[in-house]
Write a protein that holds these residues in place. Structure first.
Motif, PDB file in Angstrom:
ATOM      1  N   GLY A 127       0.779  -1.228   0.000  1.00  0.00           N
ATOM      2  CA  GLY A 127       0.000   0.000   0.000  1.00  0.00           C
ATOM      3  C   GLY A 127       0.812   1.280   0.000  1.00  0.00           C
ATOM      4  N   ASP A 128       2.115   1.209   0.229  1.00  0.00           N
ATOM      5  CA  ASP A 128       2.951   2.410   0.265  1.00  0.00           C
ATOM      6  C   ASP A 128       3.704   2.571  -1.046  1.00  0.00           C
ATOM      7  OD1 ASP A 128       2.179   2.983   2.834  1.00  0.00           O
ATOM      8  OD2 ASP A 128       3.920   2.055   3.761  1.00  0.00           O
ATOM      9  N   THR A 129       3.988   3.822  -1.391  1.00  0.00           N
ATOM     10  CA  THR A 129       4.747   4.134  -2.595  1.00  0.00           C
ATOM     11  C   THR A 129       6.016   4.871  -2.198  1.00  0.00           C
ATOM     12  OG1 THR A 129       2.734   4.339  -3.892  1.00  0.00           O
ATOM     13  CG2 THR A 129       4.699   5.363  -4.801  1.00  0.00           C
ATOM     14  N   PHE A 130       7.128   4.499  -2.808  1.00  0.00           N
ATOM     15  CA  PHE A 130       8.402   5.183  -2.612  1.00  0.00           C
ATOM     16  C   PHE A 130       8.799   5.777  -3.950  1.00  0.00           C
ATOM     17  CE2 PHE A 130      13.019   5.468  -2.568  1.00  0.00           C
ATOM     18  CZ  PHE A 130      13.248   6.086  -1.349  1.00  0.00           C
ATOM     19  N   GLU A 131       9.150   7.069  -3.961  1.00  0.00           N
ATOM     20  CA  GLU A 131       9.516   7.743  -5.204  1.00  0.00           C
ATOM     21  C   GLU A 131      10.930   8.286  -5.149  1.00  0.00           C
ATOM     22  OE1 GLU A 131       5.189   9.453  -6.639  1.00  0.00           O
ATOM     23  OE2 GLU A 131       6.698  10.861  -5.897  1.00  0.00           O
ATOM     24  N   VAL A 132      11.619   8.166  -6.278  1.00  0.00           N
ATOM     25  CA  VAL A 132      12.909   8.816  -6.480  1.00  0.00           C
ATOM     26  C   VAL A 132      12.688   9.828  -7.596  1.00  0.00           C
ATOM     27  CG1 VAL A 132      15.324   8.541  -7.106  1.00  0.00           C
ATOM     28  CG2 VAL A 132      14.163   6.738  -5.809  1.00  0.00           C
ATOM     29  N   ARG A 133      12.803  11.107  -7.243  1.00  0.00           N
ATOM     30  CA  ARG A 133      12.589  12.186  -8.215  1.00  0.00           C
ATOM     31  C   ARG A 133      13.941  12.711  -8.683  1.00  0.00           C
ATOM     32  NH1 ARG A 133       7.637  14.250  -8.695  1.00  0.00           N
ATOM     33  NH2 ARG A 133       6.042  13.461  -7.302  1.00  0.00           N
ATOM     34  N   THR A 134      14.140  12.716  -9.992  1.00  0.00           N
ATOM     35  CA  THR A 134      15.341  13.287 -10.592  1.00  0.00           C
ATOM     36  C   THR A 134      14.900  14.442 -11.484  1.00  0.00           C
ATOM     37  OG1 THR A 134      15.386  11.999 -12.638  1.00  0.00           O
ATOM     38  CG2 THR A 134      16.319  10.938 -10.673  1.00  0.00           C
ATOM     39  N   PRO A 135      15.829  15.261 -11.987  1.00  0.00           N
ATOM     40  CA  PRO A 135      15.428  16.346 -12.894  1.00  0.00           C
ATOM     41  C   PRO A 135      14.752  15.846 -14.167  1.00  0.00           C
ATOM     42  CG  PRO A 135      17.619  16.759 -12.045  1.00  0.00           C
ATOM     43  CD  PRO A 135      17.232  15.382 -11.600  1.00  0.00           C
ATOM     44  N   GLU A 136      15.019  14.604 -14.583  1.00  0.00           N
ATOM     45  CA  GLU A 136      14.476  14.083 -15.822  1.00  0.00           C
ATOM     46  C   GLU A 136      13.319  13.111 -15.660  1.00  0.00           C
ATOM     47  OE1 GLU A 136      17.942  13.596 -15.260  1.00  0.00           O
ATOM     48  OE2 GLU A 136      18.446  15.479 -16.201  1.00  0.00           O
ATOM     49  N   VAL A 137      13.237  12.402 -14.546  1.00  0.00           N
ATOM     50  CA  VAL A 137      12.261  11.316 -14.423  1.00  0.00           C
ATOM     51  C   VAL A 137      11.884  11.097 -12.965  1.00  0.00           C
ATOM     52  CG1 VAL A 137      13.983   9.471 -14.233  1.00  0.00           C
ATOM     53  CG2 VAL A 137      11.786   8.966 -15.257  1.00  0.00           C
ATOM     54  N   VAL A 138      10.719  10.488 -12.758  1.00  0.00           N
ATOM     55  CA  VAL A 138      10.282  10.071 -11.421  1.00  0.00           C
ATOM     56  C   VAL A 138      10.097   8.559 -11.465  1.00  0.00           C
ATOM     57  CG1 VAL A 138       8.469  10.203  -9.673  1.00  0.00           C
ATOM     58  CG2 VAL A 138       9.095  12.246 -10.962  1.00  0.00           C
ATOM     59  N   VAL A 139      10.753   7.882 -10.535  1.00  0.00           N
ATOM     60  CA  VAL A 139      10.618   6.431 -10.443  1.00  0.00           C
ATOM     61  C   VAL A 139       9.786   6.124  -9.212  1.00  0.00           C
ATOM     62  CG1 VAL A 139      11.856   4.253 -10.138  1.00  0.00           C
ATOM     63  CG2 VAL A 139      12.868   6.072 -11.524  1.00  0.00           C
TER      64      VAL A 139
END
Length: 143
Positions: A127-139
């Motif tokens: 149920g949880d989401t972890f995001e890695v935000r970069t200048p070009e993309v979001v994972v």
């Protein structure tokens, strides 16, 4: 007069060592750091920035990181951070930010990787989401 055999002395020593190990482990549990982000290991040039614009200071192993803080590594730097969601290893010439939204209960769980390269090890959490935000993309890692 009581005499002890070499076997009973070895057993007593073994029990003493086991007790000492158990007490040491208990002590580690009692002084374990909080589950917030922190710098676990580092090598070379590593700095922590606080505020906007960031005020940089030399990092030390065990430093706690607050929402809004940033970690940067020099060309010879490496850092390993413990996050509530897992861990991240930063390589040389990298810049990682802990988002200010982490202070809000419904804030995004993740980080911003503004520059450089890293390796993430995220724990499975339903149920949880972890995001890695970069200048070009979001994972996004879900579940």
């Amino acid at each position: 007069m009581t005499s002890r055999t070499p076997l009973s002395r070895d057993r007593s020593r073994g029990l003493a060592v086991a007790r000492a190990a158990a007490l040491s482990a208990l002590g580690l549990l009692l002084v374990a750091p909080t589950s917030g982000p922190r710098l676990e290991r580092m090598q070379g040039a590593v700095e922590i920035g606080t505020g906007e614009p960031a005020v940089w200071r030399a990092a030390h192993e065990g430093d706690a990181l607050a929402p809004g803080d940033a970690v940067r590594t020099g060309c010879d730097g490496r850092a390993e951070l413990a996050l509530p969601a897992g861990s991240v290893r930063l390589y040389g010439d990298s810049l990682l930010r802990i988002p200010p939204a982490a202070t809000e209960p419904d804030g995004a769980d993740g980080v911003g990787l503004d520059a450089g390269s890293s390796l993430f090890d995220v724990h499975h959490r339903s149920g949880d989401t972890f995001e890695v935000r970069t200048p070009e993309v979001v994972v996004s890692i879900k579940g």
